[in-house]
Design an enzyme around this catalytic site. Structure first.
Site, PDB file in Angstrom:
ATOM      1  N   CYS A  48      47.192  12.336 -20.356  1.00 41.23           N
ATOM      2  CA  CYS A  48      46.874  13.533 -19.584  1.00 41.23           C
ATOM      3  C   CYS A  48      46.103  13.190 -18.314  1.00 41.23           C
ATOM      4  CB  CYS A  48      46.048  14.477 -20.446  1.00 41.23           C
ATOM      5  SG  CYS A  48      44.479  13.782 -20.956  1.00 41.23           S
TER       6      CYS A  48
ATOM      7  N   CYS B 195      39.079  10.431 -24.260  1.00 38.78           N
ATOM      8  CA  CYS B 195      39.767   9.683 -23.201  1.00 38.78           C
ATOM      9  C   CYS B 195      38.830   8.646 -22.583  1.00 38.78           C
ATOM     10  CB  CYS B 195      40.263  10.627 -22.107  1.00 38.78           C
ATOM     11  SG  CYS B 195      41.563  11.737 -22.642  1.00 38.78           S
TER      12      CYS B 195
ATOM     13  N   ASP C 284      47.588   9.570 -26.166  1.00 42.61           N
ATOM     14  CA  ASP C 284      47.349   8.763 -24.964  1.00 42.61           C
ATOM     15  C   ASP C 284      47.509   7.282 -25.268  1.00 42.61           C
ATOM     16  OD1 ASP C 284      46.580  10.882 -23.233  1.00 42.61           O
ATOM     17  OD2 ASP C 284      44.659  10.967 -24.274  1.00 42.61           O
TER      18      ASP C 284
ATOM     19  N   CYS D  68      45.799  12.303 -29.721  1.00 42.40           N
ATOM     20  CA  CYS D  68      46.187  12.993 -28.497  1.00 42.40           C
ATOM     21  C   CYS D  68      47.457  12.392 -27.932  1.00 42.40           C
ATOM     22  CB  CYS D  68      45.067  12.930 -27.477  1.00 42.40           C
ATOM     23  SG  CYS D  68      45.485  13.537 -25.860  1.00 42.40           S
TER      24      CYS D  68
END
Lengths: 395, 138
Positions: free
Chosen positions: B60, B104, B37, B35
């Site tokens: 995000c 996340c 991150d 992703c």
């Protein structure tokens, strides 16, 4: 709170005149265009008129238009229907790497059915090289599909030059003009294509209606089997109000394209200039000049797109992003990736698409609220902290 | 319906404990190439308790909200208690996360654990975290 919708590539508001034109067909004129009575006659005449309005927009003939349920449907129809009909001549298809998913995934479906697909790359601006298309052509190539412009980065492709290399081969040439038809001049003769897709909601018409233009005499396998609607190629009772709306929107677009381009280009350039000068470490994506009038797309370094969209949304601003985090599949935009933009930089994708609904005040408002949003996220970003440290250490 | 819970939005809009700690006792950095991150946790340890927790996050809305709530959940806890902050607990505390954002919550718990591992290593103590051992295997 002030609100500013700068996500017109997603979809647009419909113009009041378009709505007015549609309303009678949602109310009293409810007949089926195929019926042989007064009710049917009225509906049929409305569709015929819309067909004339749509072909006038793209320089075509009425019998060459097939109305569909969307731009995506028109693309599916073109890719699958043309490939199937041309099959006896070969099974090779050429597309570009930045096509809309409705073209890319249609090609993938055909691959599973035994067709071969060659994907032509793009350069850093998102441009397709006509020479690369020429090199990909084979004896058995039956179809080439390259989009007229990419809605995500705004780059307008050299369709005329690509058409030149396709002409003289057995292959048909389709272009997805969803981002351009009704926005910039589109003339099927000038472009030199055999098929072209368009969508009403990309030029202030209603959602749920699109069209496929097919050069007279081009064979295509029907997309929906059933009745005689759309020449038996796309059966189903016609979406009369939607088609009427598309016709009206096409008529208005044809009349106003030059003034719309002038207005949107000015807004776009103001936004690009303001944003690039106010926010450091920002990259304009797409071609600097061969670009859609309303498209201002960027990559903002060291931060992520979804977080930007959420903070912008809290300020009443609607935009879009091609970052991995904003996609359901958690994959960076295939368009940015194909242009050679790294996964990290693509995370900072931010796309503003302007329309007639926007004014100078909207652009000013974005330029007012965006810098603090970027600053706030950068203060939170370990990547930015690293960058600052390295920069300081380098001095 | 908005994709995030009110709690996620609240932490995203007003994240707690953003920043770095000068001379931290432990740092834990994790990144997820899937992703994109990236999270960095900084901790101060006082008498086996987390006396300060700060973070920096590139990612995000969910990634930022997760970092914020993990820092809040960990603050003041003993190292052993802080170890018990699992991705599932983080998601629960945030009143749920969309399916494709679950990773996340993993990252948040991982970054905190890594920071604790870092502290223990610096102290010359044995690193007991299962998570750490799993990381090393990878």
């Amino acid at each position: 709170m002030k609100k500013a919708y700068l996500d017109n590539a997603a979809t647009m508001p419909i113009l009041p005149e378009v709505l007015e034109a549609m309303l009678p067909y949602l109310r009293e004129v409810y007949g089926n265009p195929q019926s042989l009575h007064e009710w049917g006659d009225e509906a049929r005449e409305a569709i015929d008129e819309a067909r004339r309005q749509v072909v006038a927009l793209i320089g075509a003939r009425p019998e060459e238009i097939i109305f569909t349920g969307s731009g995506s449907e028109a693309n599916n129809f073109a890719i699958k229907g043309l490939a199937q009909a041309q099959q006896p001549k070969g099974r090779h298809i050429v597309i570009s790497a930045i096509e809309h998913f409705s073209v890319l995934h249609s090609a993938k479906t055909l691959e599973k059915l035994g067709f071969e697909v060659t994907t032509v790359p793009v350069d850093g601006y998102g441009l397709v090289d006509p020479e690369a298309v020429a090199k990909s052509l084979r004896e058995d190539t039956i179809l080439v599909s390259v989009m007229h412009a990419n809605g995500e980065v705004g780059t307008i492709e050299p369709i005329v030059n690509i058409a030149k290399v396709v002409r003289g081969t057995r292959a048909l040439f389709h272009t997805d003009a969803v981002a351009t038809a009704g926005t910039i001049p589109v003339d099927v003769e000038e472009l030199g294509v055999d098929a072209l897709s368009l969508a009403a909601n990309q030029f202030y018409g209603p959602k749920g209606v699109g069209a496929l233009w097919l050069k007279k005499g081009t064979r295509i396998t029907p997309f929906i089997d059933g009745g005689v609607q759309e020449g038996g190629r796309r059966a189903g009772t016609e979406n009369v109000p939607g088609i009427v709306g598309m016709g009206k929107a096409a008529e208005l677009a044809q009349q106003h394209i030059p003034s719309r381009i002038e207005r949107l280009s000015a807004l776009r350039d103001r936004l690009i200039k303001g944003l690039s000068s106010q926010i450091e470490h920002t990259i304009l994506t797409g071609h600097p000049t061969q670009r859609l009038p309303g498209n201002a797309s960027f990559c903002i370094e060291f931060i992520e797109g979804e977080a930007m969209l959420m903070l912008l949304s809290s300020k009443g601003v609607a935009a879009s992003s091609g970052s991995a985090c904003t996609s359901r599949a958690l994959k960076a935009s295939h368009v940015l990736t194909a242009m050679g933009i790294s996964a990290e930089l693509a995370q900072g994708s931010l796309l503003f698409t302007l329309g007639l609904n926007n004014s100078d005040e909207d652009v000013d408002y974005v330029l007012e609220v965006l810098p603090p949003v970027v600053d706030r996220l950068r203060q939170m970003s370990p990547l930015y902290a690293k960058f600052i440290k390295e920069q300081g250490g380098g001095r | 319906m908005p994709i995030y819970s009110e709690k996620v939005m609240e932490h995203f809009m007003n994240p707690r404990n953003v920043g770095e700690i000068e001379n931290p006792d432990g740092i834990g950095e994790v990144g997820n190439p899937v992703c994109g991150d990236m999270m960095a946790f900084y901790i101060k340890v006082d008498n086996n308790h987390l006396s300060d927790v700060k973070f920096k996050t590139f990612g995000c809305g969910a990634a930022i909200a997760v970092s914020s709530i993990v820092s809040e959940m960990a603050m003041g806890k003993t190292l052993e208690e802080a170890r018990k902050i699992t991705p599932a607990l983080v998601a629960k505390e945030l009143e749920g996360l969309p399916k494709n954002k679950f990773h996340c919550s993993n990252l948040g718990a991982q970054a905190l654990n890594k920071a604790i591992d870092d502290y223990l290593k610096k102290q010359g103590k044995e690193v007991k975290s299962k998570r750490r051992r799993k990381d090393e295997k990878e």
